[in-house]
Motif scaffolding. Structure first.
Motif, short mmCIF file in Angstrom:
data_model
loop_
_atom_site.label_atom_id
_atom_site.label_comp_id
_atom_site.label_asym_id
_atom_site.label_seq_id
_atom_site.Cartn_x
_atom_site.Cartn_y
_atom_site.Cartn_z
N ARG A 35 0.89 -1.16 -0.02
CA ARG A 35 -0.05 -0.11 -0.10
C ARG A 35 0.85 1.45 -0.02
NH1 ARG A 35 2.53 2.19 3.40
NH2 ARG A 35 2.64 1.94 5.66
N GLU A 41 -0.33 10.20 8.88
CA GLU A 41 0.75 9.13 9.40
C GLU A 41 0.74 9.19 10.86
OE1 GLU A 41 1.62 6.54 7.56
OE2 GLU A 41 2.42 7.87 6.01
N HIS A 42 0.80 8.00 11.49
CA HIS A 42 0.92 7.60 13.10
C HIS A 42 -0.22 8.25 13.57
CE1 HIS A 42 5.02 6.27 13.36
NE2 HIS A 42 5.25 6.84 12.45
N ASP A 44 -3.31 6.28 13.10
CA ASP A 44 -4.13 4.94 13.03
C ASP A 44 -4.21 4.32 14.59
OD1 ASP A 44 -1.79 3.52 12.83
OD2 ASP A 44 -2.45 2.02 11.39
N TYR A 45 -3.08 4.49 15.26
CA TYR A 45 -3.24 3.70 16.56
C TYR A 45 -3.84 4.79 17.53
CZ TYR A 45 1.61 5.78 16.25
OH TYR A 45 2.52 6.63 16.31
N CYS A 173 1.27 -2.21 15.84
CA CYS A 173 0.97 -1.59 14.72
C CYS A 173 -0.63 -1.11 14.72
CB CYS A 173 0.92 -2.27 13.37
SG CYS A 173 0.08 -3.62 13.24
N GLY A 174 -1.18 -0.02 14.11
CA GLY A 174 -2.43 0.40 14.11
C GLY A 174 -3.03 -0.50 12.85
N ASP A 177 -2.70 -0.93 7.64
CA ASP A 177 -2.00 -1.58 6.57
C ASP A 177 -2.54 -2.82 6.24
OD1 ASP A 177 -0.19 0.34 7.04
OD2 ASP A 177 1.33 -0.79 7.93
N TYR A 226 9.19 2.87 16.86
CA TYR A 226 7.62 2.67 16.36
C TYR A 226 6.97 2.62 17.79
CZ TYR A 226 3.07 1.79 14.42
OH TYR A 226 1.89 1.65 14.02
N GLY A 334 5.94 4.20 8.61
CA GLY A 334 6.27 3.88 10.06
C GLY A 334 7.35 4.90 10.24
C1 GLA Z 1 3.11 1.43 9.98
C2 GLA Z 1 2.15 0.67 10.67
C3 GLA Z 1 0.58 1.60 10.41
C4 GLA Z 1 0.84 2.76 10.86
C5 GLA Z 1 2.05 3.43 10.01
C6 GLA Z 1 2.13 4.99 10.37
O1 GLA Z 1 3.01 1.29 8.46
O2 GLA Z 1 1.99 -0.63 10.50
O3 GLA Z 1 -0.24 0.73 11.40
O4 GLA Z 1 0.97 3.09 12.22
O5 GLA Z 1 3.18 2.77 10.27
O6 GLA Z 1 1.11 5.77 9.92
#
Ligand code: GLA
Length: 427
Positions: A35, A41-42, A44-45, A173-174, A177, A226, A334
């Motif tokens: 993707r 960016e950063h 989603d979590y 991760c959030g 992805d 991260y 990330g």
């Molecule tokens: C990585 C994580 C995502 C998101 C991005 C930053 O790709 O897997 O969940 O947090 O970083 O936006």
């Protein structure tokens, strides 16, 4: 981003046929895309907003049950192989954790799992911020389910893939992805609300193209930076008395006077969420200059407030932004390296990429080679066609049980969202 010609098959039929070189049994083949993330960016979590799009780079997995308590795996692009126990998860700290992680995540969620032979091939570049790991995880979830004769919803596939990354690979991760790898639509980005998992498709204007330019600095989300950023965001939300930074605004931040670096981390998230919403409006209005300005602001914020860029991605983003035809650019994914995403006039894409490659001095010879040939990631070629017009992951086994084939076909054909917001609930 230019990927050298691969020496192995990257289509389902070719990989299915190649399976016989390494294993016996009749394989089924599954694939999932990498993707880009246009903006957001950063976030989603933090329960916030993101605007990702699936791309025309995929991970393919051919699978057949082997009647043993072992996963025999051959990874063609890594030119390596492994045997992984099905009885106990043992962390390896490398690609094997994804395979074992997905297997044990499925088992932990109560799905049937069986020992398998797996042949994996991918042209999603690794460590470049385009989610090669999510593509692998999503393809593996499909493969393991099929091998055990099971099926589940598209949303569950995304959640299971994310669980593997969080619980077994160790990256908190959030949801972005794995979600976009499952739900991506040709020619569209998806505005995803990561709080309620509702998504709305936003068409990418015909005159827009996105370039993904690898900085050559490999990022590794397991390194700890991260997880630290995520912890900072959670701590900032806690001090503000909020469930997540999604609920914060500038006035709250001004009143709260959070200590550094939490103040900057929180400011990035609040502003990036606003940029994401403004970005989707700009995209839908065909305002590419407006979208480009938001991308430049996003990069500045990632550099100064969130501190996840590096000298190389700063330099590359600046070179991109100065190149004729480019509306804006920013580090993507990330962070701590990886790729820069540039929004460019589709007609100028090829020339712009050539100029960027000529000006950017990547840190390693490998990357210089990878950047040597211009590759316009033009709309249509770039924005990935997942399962609507491209054939779905095809069972190569002509003798497959008809019931399983029908249930697989149903799962793989799963619904696609239209222009309306659509709920993608977790299982
Ligand atoms: C990585 C994580 C995502 C998101 C991005 C930053 O790709 O897997 O969940 O947090 O970083 O936006």
């Amino acid at each position: 981003m230019v990927t050298p010609q691969s020496a192995f098959p990257l289509d389902p039929l070719g990989l299915g046929a190649g399976f016989a070189q390494y294993f016996s049994g009749r394989p089924l083949v599954f694939r999932a895309p990498g993707r880009i993330n246009l903006i957001g960016e950063h976030t989603d979590y933090c329960d916030g907003f993101v605007l990702p799009a699936a791309i025309n780079r995929h991970c393919l997995v051919a699978v057949a049950g082997n009647d043993q308590a072992v996963l025999r795996v051959r990874a063609l692009n890594l030119e390596t192989q492994a045997e992984i126990s099905c009885t106990q998860f043992v962390r390896s700290g490398d690609w094997r954790d994804y395979v074992a992680g997905v297997f044990f995540a499925l088992q932990g969620a109560g799905f049937p799992v069986v020992g398998c032979d797996l042949l994996i091939a991918s042209d999603v570049p690794m460590g470049a911020g385009v989610s090669s790991s999510a593509a692998l995880e999503v393809a593996l979830v499909q493969a393991f389910l099929a091998a055990a004769g099971a099926a589940t919803s598209q949303s569950a596939i995304a959640s299971l893939a994310r669980e593997a990354e969080r619980a077994f690979v160790g990256v908190p991760c959030g949801p972005m992805d794995q979600f976009i790898s499952v739900h991506g639509q040709a020619g569209h980005a998806l505005l995803l609300d990561c709080r309620n998992m509702e998504a709305r498709a936003a068409a990418i204007p015909a005159e827009a193209a996105f370039l993904v330019v690898d900085s050559g600095v490999k990022h590794k989300l397991t390194d700890g930076g991260y997880a630290q950023r995520r912890a900072d965001c959670e701590e900032a939300a806690r001090r503000l008395g909020l469930a997540a930074l999604r609920d914060a605004d500038e006035a709250m931040l001004a009143r709260a006077q959070l200590p550094p670096p939490l103040d900057k981390r929180a400011r990035h998230v609040v502003r990036e969420n606003a940029r994401c919403l403004a970005g989707v409006a700009a995209l839908e209005a065909g305002d590419l200059a407006g979208f480009g300005a938001l991308m430049r602001q996003s990069h500045e914020s990632l550099a100064h407030d969130f501190a996840v860029t590096c000298a190389e991605t700063d330099s590359l983003a600046q070179i991109c932004a100065q190149t004729p035809g480019v509306f804006g650019a920013r580090q993507m994914g990330g962070g701590f390296g990886g790729a820069v995403l540039a929004l460019v006039d589709a007609l100028a894409a090829e020339a712009a990429l050539a100029q960027i490659c000529a000006r950017y001095q990547p840190p390693g010879a490998r990357t210089r080679k990878a950047l040597s040939a211009p590759s316009p990631m033009a709309r249509g070629r770039f924005c990935h066609e997942q399962r609507r017009t491209a054939p779905p992951p095809q069972p190569v086994d002509r003798g497959m049980d008809a019931g399983l084939a029908a249930s697989l076909a149903k799962t793989l054909a799963g619904g696609r969202g239209g222009a309306r917001a659509r709920k993608f609930a977790d299982p």
